[in-house]
Design a protein around this motif. Structure first.
Motif, short mmCIF file in Angstrom:
data_model
loop_
_atom_site.label_atom_id
_atom_site.label_comp_id
_atom_site.label_asym_id
_atom_site.label_seq_id
_atom_site.Cartn_x
_atom_site.Cartn_y
_atom_site.Cartn_z
N THR A 1 21.76 37.35 11.90
CA THR A 1 22.35 37.51 13.23
C THR A 1 21.29 37.37 14.32
OG1 THR A 1 23.95 39.06 12.28
CG2 THR A 1 23.74 39.04 14.68
N PRO A 2 21.51 36.52 15.33
CA PRO A 2 20.54 36.42 16.42
C PRO A 2 20.31 37.75 17.11
CG PRO A 2 22.12 34.60 16.50
CD PRO A 2 22.62 35.56 15.46
N ALA A 3 19.10 37.93 17.64
CA ALA A 3 18.69 39.22 18.21
C ALA A 3 19.67 39.71 19.27
CB ALA A 3 17.28 39.10 18.80
N LEU A 4 20.11 38.83 20.17
CA LEU A 4 20.98 39.26 21.26
C LEU A 4 22.35 39.72 20.77
CD1 LEU A 4 20.05 36.59 23.93
CD2 LEU A 4 19.64 39.05 24.09
N ASP A 5 22.81 39.21 19.64
CA ASP A 5 24.09 39.63 19.10
C ASP A 5 24.01 40.98 18.40
OD1 ASP A 5 25.28 37.36 20.07
OD2 ASP A 5 25.28 36.28 18.16
N LEU A 6 22.79 41.51 18.24
CA LEU A 6 22.60 42.83 17.62
C LEU A 6 22.63 43.96 18.64
CD1 LEU A 6 19.62 41.99 15.23
CD2 LEU A 6 22.00 42.31 14.54
N VAL A 7 22.50 43.62 19.92
CA VAL A 7 22.35 44.64 20.95
C VAL A 7 23.58 45.55 21.01
CG1 VAL A 7 22.07 45.04 23.44
CG2 VAL A 7 20.79 43.20 22.31
N ALA A 8 23.34 46.86 20.87
CA ALA A 8 24.42 47.85 20.92
C ALA A 8 23.83 49.18 21.33
CB ALA A 8 25.12 47.95 19.56
N PRO A 9 24.60 50.01 22.02
CA PRO A 9 24.04 51.26 22.55
C PRO A 9 23.69 52.30 21.50
CG PRO A 9 26.41 51.12 22.98
CD PRO A 9 25.99 49.79 22.47
N ALA B 1 20.16 51.22 12.03
CA ALA B 1 19.30 50.10 12.42
C ALA B 1 20.10 48.82 12.47
CB ALA B 1 18.14 49.96 11.43
N ALA B 2 19.62 47.87 13.27
CA ALA B 2 20.19 46.53 13.34
C ALA B 2 19.13 45.54 12.87
CB ALA B 2 20.63 46.20 14.77
N VAL B 3 19.51 44.67 11.92
CA VAL B 3 18.56 43.78 11.26
C VAL B 3 18.98 42.34 11.49
CG1 VAL B 3 17.45 43.19 9.08
CG2 VAL B 3 18.19 45.55 9.49
N ARG C 1 14.45 41.91 24.97
CA ARG C 1 13.59 43.02 25.38
C ARG C 1 14.06 43.64 26.69
NH1 ARG C 1 12.62 46.55 23.25
NH2 ARG C 1 10.78 47.29 22.24
N GLU C 2 14.63 42.81 27.58
CA GLU C 2 15.17 43.33 28.82
C GLU C 2 16.41 44.20 28.58
OE1 GLU C 2 16.07 39.92 31.16
OE2 GLU C 2 13.97 39.37 31.49
N ALA C 3 17.10 43.97 27.45
CA ALA C 3 18.40 44.60 27.21
C ALA C 3 18.33 45.90 26.43
CB ALA C 3 19.31 43.62 26.48
N VAL C 4 17.23 46.15 25.68
CA VAL C 4 17.21 47.30 24.78
C VAL C 4 16.03 48.22 25.06
CG1 VAL C 4 18.35 45.97 22.97
CG2 VAL C 4 15.87 46.17 22.96
N ASP C 5 16.24 49.50 24.77
CA ASP C 5 15.18 50.50 24.89
C ASP C 5 14.76 51.04 23.53
OD1 ASP C 5 15.08 50.46 27.73
OD2 ASP C 5 16.88 51.72 27.80
N ALA C 6 15.59 50.86 22.50
CA ALA C 6 15.28 51.40 21.18
C ALA C 6 14.04 50.71 20.61
CB ALA C 6 16.47 51.19 20.24
N PRO C 7 13.28 51.40 19.75
CA PRO C 7 12.07 50.79 19.17
C PRO C 7 12.39 49.58 18.31
CG PRO C 7 12.56 52.91 18.14
CD PRO C 7 13.47 52.79 19.32
N VAL D 1 22.30 51.76 18.47
CA VAL D 1 21.26 51.34 17.53
C VAL D 1 20.00 52.17 17.79
CG1 VAL D 1 19.75 49.45 16.81
CG2 VAL D 1 22.17 49.02 17.27
N ALA D 2 19.47 52.78 16.71
CA ALA D 2 18.27 53.61 16.84
C ALA D 2 16.99 52.83 16.57
CB ALA D 2 18.36 54.79 15.87
N LEU D 3 17.10 51.70 15.85
CA LEU D 3 15.92 50.91 15.50
C LEU D 3 16.35 49.47 15.27
CD1 LEU D 3 12.85 50.93 14.67
CD2 LEU D 3 13.63 51.26 12.32
N TYR D 4 15.60 48.53 15.85
CA TYR D 4 15.83 47.11 15.61
C TYR D 4 14.74 46.58 14.68
CZ TYR D 4 19.20 47.14 19.44
OH TYR D 4 20.29 47.41 20.24
#
Length: 446
Positions: A146-154, A138-140, A104-110, A156-159
């Motif tokens: 895949t663990p949540a932190l490994d999905l973080v990318a600039p 989207a990243a799922v 949550r600290e790392a992403v701003d996307a919904p 991504v429009a929706l997690y």
């Protein structure tokens, strides 16, 4: 991710996939980092030592004094927060958190966050396919894949994250755009002191959420709505304005939104009313997230379910064999029995493993009139036999091969043989996947 040097001393407690994702993330942030795991050779140990040799890794019994020397403990879901070293650190003022706080600290996307005792992997996967069909990047993943932190990318429009109660109990404020507790039934009673503690952990998913998706068929899924939180509803045969539901007419069963038909149930590639409920949940989640209806329905028509979840294996001598190894708790098996019992026959149920301290009694009414024979295996086979023996004849076995052989002998044409264990697999297998694969191999060898 840019390197940000930090003097925040962080201890990651527990390796495995989630722990490794935390190591990668925190190392990239430049944190002073160490790892602890009670196992002598935890999964991921070699990768840490190869890629980050400067990170101290301590295995074996947890040291409360050492734990207390850190500013923060990032505790993996597989490690209980009741570990004495962790509780002592918390009492000393050390921050206790998990991978979702870092995410949550790392992403701003919904974020769409999904939990529940049963169906969350299916709903998460289906919603991911709906979003892809709609053309949204989207990243799922999360507890699934895949663990949540490994999905973080600039970009991504929706997690879309499946999250477990263990992740949620160490999460402060998820702030999901859409959140749901699909259902609540006994699970992980070996990790929680009572049902209320498990329920409360699940409902932490609603902290800071803007939209809540509620299952009208399960009162325990309904949150105490925060101010400004918008509710969305789904449920079987609950036709009402705005509700995703089902209704029957002379042509059969329809999936509906409000008073309008969306699609006929025969268009779906998954079987059973519990899977129809999963589709309704995904539609409600997607609608709450702003997806158009047409791509969601197109994805629902193509979806064929997940391996080890009510997965049809083969028809043999008039008997249908179904792999539901993912049913690791009583509620999942109850739903599978009630949804998959054939109209022109009965079920032969293969069940057993580690029941995790759950109350087995809800299965009694589920098997009545639906289960011809019980084939029981694993460490809690005696407990299952004692709880369910009055409802159906039973046979205890030692191996999956023996279970399939016995089931084949008990089944009659028109029956279904259902592997739906109601238990964890870890007493005999590395996970439910390995148990399901053993079942499939034995069935294919008939």
């Amino acid at each position: 991710m840019a390197l940000i040097v930090s003097d925040r001393r962080t201890l990651i407690v527990g390796l495995g996939a989630t722990g490794l994702s935390c190591v990668r993330h925190c190392h990239a942030l430049g944190r002073q980092l160490a790892v602890a795991d009670s196992r002598a050779q935890p999964p991921g140990l070699a990768e840490v030592r190869e890629n980050w040799p400067e990170v101290d890794v301590v295995t074996g019994a947890f040291d409360p004094e050492w734990f207390g020397s850190f500013d923060e403990l990032i505790v993996s879901p597989g490690v209980s927060l009741d570990e004495p070293a962790i509780t002592a650190a918390a009492e000393a003022g050390v921050r206790i958190s998990g991978d979702l706080d870092l995410f949550r600290e790392a992403v701003d996307a919904p974020l769409v966050a999904i939990t529940g005792s049963n169906g969350k992997s299916t709903v998460t996967t289906l919603l991911g396919e709906m979003v892809a069909e709609a053309g949204v990047n989207a990243a799922v993943g999360g507890n699934l894949g895949t663990p949540a932190l490994d999905l973080v990318a600039p970009d991504v429009a929706l997690y879309i994250l499946e999250v477990s109660s263990f992740q949620l109990e160490r999460t402060t404020d998820l702030k999901a755009e859409v959140a749901t507790v699909l259902n609540v039934s006994d699970d992980h009673m070996d990790r929680y002191p009572d049902r209320m503690s498990y329920f409360q952990a699940k409902h932490r998913i609603f902290q800071g959420a803007r939209n809540a998706v509620v299952n009208l068929d399960d009162p325990l899924s309904q949150p105490l709505l925060n101010e400004g939180m918008v509710p969305h509803f789904f449920g079987l045969f609950r036709v009402d304005l705005g509700v995703f539901s089902t209704r029957e007419d002379e042509t059969g069963l329809w999936l509906t939104q409000g008073l309008a038909n969306l699609m006929h149930a025969r268009e779906l590639g998954v079987a059973g009313m519990h899977n129809i409920a999963n589709v309704l949940a995904a539609l409600a989640l997607g609608h709450a997230a702003g997806l158009a209806m047409a791509p969601m329905l197109a994805a629902a028509r193509r979806f064929r379910g997940l391996a080890h979840r009510s997965q049809t294996i083969r028809q043999h001598d008039g008997v249908l064999w179904v792999n539901d190894s993912k049913a690791t708790n009583v509620g999942a098996t109850q739903a599978a029995i009630e949804s998959l019992a054939p109209s022109d026959g009965e079920l032969v149920l293969i069940a057993g493993g580690d029941a995790k301290g759950a109350d087995l009694s809800p299965l009694v009414s589920a098997i009545a009139g639906r289960v011809r024979h019980l084939v029981l295996m694993g460490q809690d086979a005696p407990a299952l036999e004692e709880a369910l023996g009055a409802g159906a004849a039973s046979t205890r076995v030692s191996t999956m091969e023996e279970a399939v052989t016995v089931a084949a002998g008990k089944a009659r044409p028109g029956d279904r043989v259902l592997l739906s264990p109601a238990c964890s697999s870890l007493d005999q297998y590395s996970g439910y996947e390995a148990r399901g694969e053993a079942f499939v191999r034995a069935v294919e060898a008939l």
